[in-house]
Each structure stands twice: as C-alpha cells, then as structure tokens.
Design an enzyme around this catalytic site. Sequence first.
Site, mmCIF file in Angstrom:
data_model
loop_
_atom_site.group_PDB
_atom_site.id
_atom_site.type_symbol
_atom_site.label_atom_id
_atom_site.label_comp_id
_atom_site.label_asym_id
_atom_site.label_seq_id
_atom_site.Cartn_x
_atom_site.Cartn_y
_atom_site.Cartn_z
ATOM 1 N N PRO A 1 4.468 -4.198 2.781
ATOM 2 C CA PRO A 1 5.518 -3.478 3.676
ATOM 3 C C PRO A 1 6.388 -2.478 2.910
ATOM 4 O O PRO A 1 6.454 -2.345 1.743
ATOM 5 C CB PRO A 1 6.389 -4.647 4.124
ATOM 6 C CG PRO A 1 5.353 -5.890 3.769
ATOM 7 C CD PRO A 1 4.634 -5.453 2.641
ATOM 8 N N CYS A 2 6.982 -1.473 3.669
ATOM 9 C CA CYS A 2 8.040 -0.387 3.221
ATOM 10 C C CYS A 2 9.155 -1.349 3.026
ATOM 11 O O CYS A 2 10.099 -1.394 3.916
ATOM 12 C CB CYS A 2 7.973 0.710 4.169
ATOM 13 S SG CYS A 2 8.949 2.022 3.461
#
Length: 471
Positions: free
Chosen positions: A148-149
């Site tokens: 995930p960012c």
Amino acid sequence: MDLTDSDIISADNFANIMGVSKATIGKWEANGTFVPEKDASGKKFFHIKNLMHVPEIKAMADSRWDEEMQTLPLRVFRSIELFAGAGGLALGMEKAGFCHVMLNEFDADACRTLRLNRPQWNVVEGDVADIDFTPLHGKVDFISGGFPCQAFSYAGKGEGFNDTRGTLFFQMARAIKEIRPKVFMGENVRGLAAHDKGRTLETIRKVIDELGYTLIEPRVLKAILYRVPQKRERLILIAVRNDYAHRIQFTWPSPYRRIMTLRDAFFAGELYDTDVPDSPCQKYPEKKQRIMSLIPEGGDWRDLPEDLQKEYMGASFWLGGGKTGMARRLSLDEPSLTLTCAPAQKQTERCHPTETRPLSIREYARIQTFPDEWQFAGTVSSQYRQIGNAVPVSMAWAIGRSLIRLMNQIEMLDRADGKLNDCGQLDAAPGNAANGNNHTVYISSERDRPQQQTLFEAQQSYSQSATKPKD
C-alpha cells in the site's frame, strides 16, 4: 500487424492511449494536430496508418506480443508474493511461469479465494510482520507484492530503511533483506511517484540501494495496452540484485496490437470464448434507478436535465471540475473506467452500458481479465472489493513474461559462471503445507482455457509446519 483501411481506432480510444481527455482531442482537432474522420453514425475515428508517427500507436502496430507469448522459463523459478489479495498478480505471474512457494495475505476472504482456486498454493494468512523469512534465505528467486501507498515517518534524517518502519513497504523490504532474491517487483498506484511531494518514492529508492539492489527506472503502465478492457494505471518497480544488475538487460512488455473494450469483455470473441455468465450484482435504490435510466451509454450527470442535475448532485453541482465519475454509464465501445471497491459509489459510478444496474461480479472480474473459472469467496461486497483491488491478470502476465526473460538471462549467467541453481532444495516454507509433494505449475492459452497443463514439476516439498513466528 498488417495495416489496411479497416484498421481504425476511435477518437475516444485514441484519447485513452494518449492519456488525455476527450476535450484535448477536440482541441487537437480544432488546431489541426490530429483530425479524425466520422463514420455514418457521426462517431469520430482515425486510420491507424495515419497515426504511425505517434510512438504509442507505432508500438502497438509493431507489437511483439505474439513473440513474447512464447516465453518459457529455463528452470523452476521460485517466487513469493506478499499482499496477494484475490490473486490477480499471483495468477499472472503463475501464467508466466513462476512457481509460488508462498503467498501472504491478511484479509480472510481473499485467503479463502486463493485457496478455493489454487488448493496447492501455500497461502499464509495473517500479518506479514509475524513471518520469519530467514529460513528461505537463498532459496527464492523472486519476490513480488503490491504494498500500500503509505507516508513514511522520517523520524530520522534520511535514514532510508529505518524511515520506513511501521509501513508495509518496510515489511516487504525486510522480506527482501532476509531472503535475498535475485529480483523483486513492487506495484502501486501511479500517485506513488508524486506522493508526499516525491519523498515517498525517493525513500524507496534509498532503501532499494541500501539493500544491495539496482532499481530499473520505474514506469507507469497502462492496463489498456496489455489486453485489459480497463483504463487502469499502475506504477511498477523492478529491482535486480547488484551482482547481476550490470550484466543484464530488462525489456518492458510490448503492448498488444489493439485496445480491448467492454464489448470484448462481455461477449464471446477474442478475449473470452463465451458471453459473460450471470452472477450477483448490487442494486440501485428506486430514486437512483430513475436517474440512471436517463443517462445514455457513455454519458454521465451532465446528460440529465438541469433540474435533475441539481437534484442528484446536490452541493457538488456548484463545485468546479468535471466530476465525470458521477452518474456515469459506461460504453461498450470503450474500456471501463478504473474499477473501484464497489460499482455503485456516487463519486465513482460504474453503471452497465445498456442495462440500468451496477456491473455484476463476473463483469467486474472480466474487466480485470480474471478467467471465468476463478471464483471469489465472501459476501458480494467483499467480492467486489477483492476484484477492484486486484492487479489485472493480463497485465500481470505480460509483466511476468518480461520478468521470466530477465530470470532466464540471470540463469544463463549462472550457468556460464559454473554456478548450480543456488536456490537449492526448499525443505521448508513458512505457512501451511500444500497437498502432496509434487506441485504443478499451471499455464493457460491466451483464451484462459480451463484445462491445466503441466509446464514442469516444482522441485520443492513443503513442510507440515505452521508459520514460524518472527522473533
């Protein structure tokens, strides 16, 4: 490909390839940069032969897709996937020829999906932070995952690896540090490149260098170029261990020769052998059903009468921006907009092109190029979420073929240097055991045919031990 007058591309799909809005295409037409023709119904199109000076179009016309489809691994390349989700990336990598020795995922429904479709896969359910990867040191060729960012804390002053603590990228970096694969790949939203004013990607670059790997210059890939009927973009990060990095040449996948549309996804043809099967779908409330019934194919809220625009949009009516995702009905002759975790959210509507309803589960899955045989576990909402979060299988497969070619180069270097397969015998992998000792790597034809063919026997056997906790 052979270019004839029948080889055309719609103005809308030309905009999709170029990554510009339809308004920009209109400006180009007005100033003479690109002037489309019109068919009998008034739809605008271009002859491909007149666009061969455009690099994106020439790359499609000169496609090496069929040649690259013949790519096969020189030996068993063992891989691990982190943050596996519903298996879009894992399935694409399997099709390319990787043999997964472990997949990790936190979400229980996604794990059930993986086990439902691939009982032989070693799916480790739970927090990646609890996995000790050290038993796999030197025994895995490749690691992939869509972390995930997340923003980094920057508690230190440019400390690299330590700055990433508390994020899932840190856990991926830890797996790489403990396993030392020859190559790894991360994928993320295109926004990662600009996230936190570019500091997030810069920190990732520093960590990759600190780990002893060379990062191939990241690239944003458009799914529509890889037989995916969807406007979806992903940032791809590929890194090669330093002892190989300056002796190999990585080549990104060649685009497919044409753009796939929802017509390709929903009806029998080049992409699927049959029409899309029936499946559950969300339903509109009565009021929204009435509004959406007034939207034409390919249209949105701006096609409503002004009084209904104000009623439906509320305060958003007075805000700037096109808001083209609202009350949006898709078009059969274009790729889908990027799928989200649900097809009937107000800001990101995904209404069926010709029926007044949200897209169904199987339509969602086809847009992500999952084979019809791939089933999803959990509630309808959970299935939408799993599919919406997935990497399109066809794009993953194309990237996987490029990675297999890279792994083949590395294997040839090892053979020239007199090295044996330094991954050795995999005596134990974290997680639950697969059924049996011999595991088949499955591949498919371009049509994702249901039968499974043995490419080679995986050489390792899994232990009957549960996941070993990290100290």
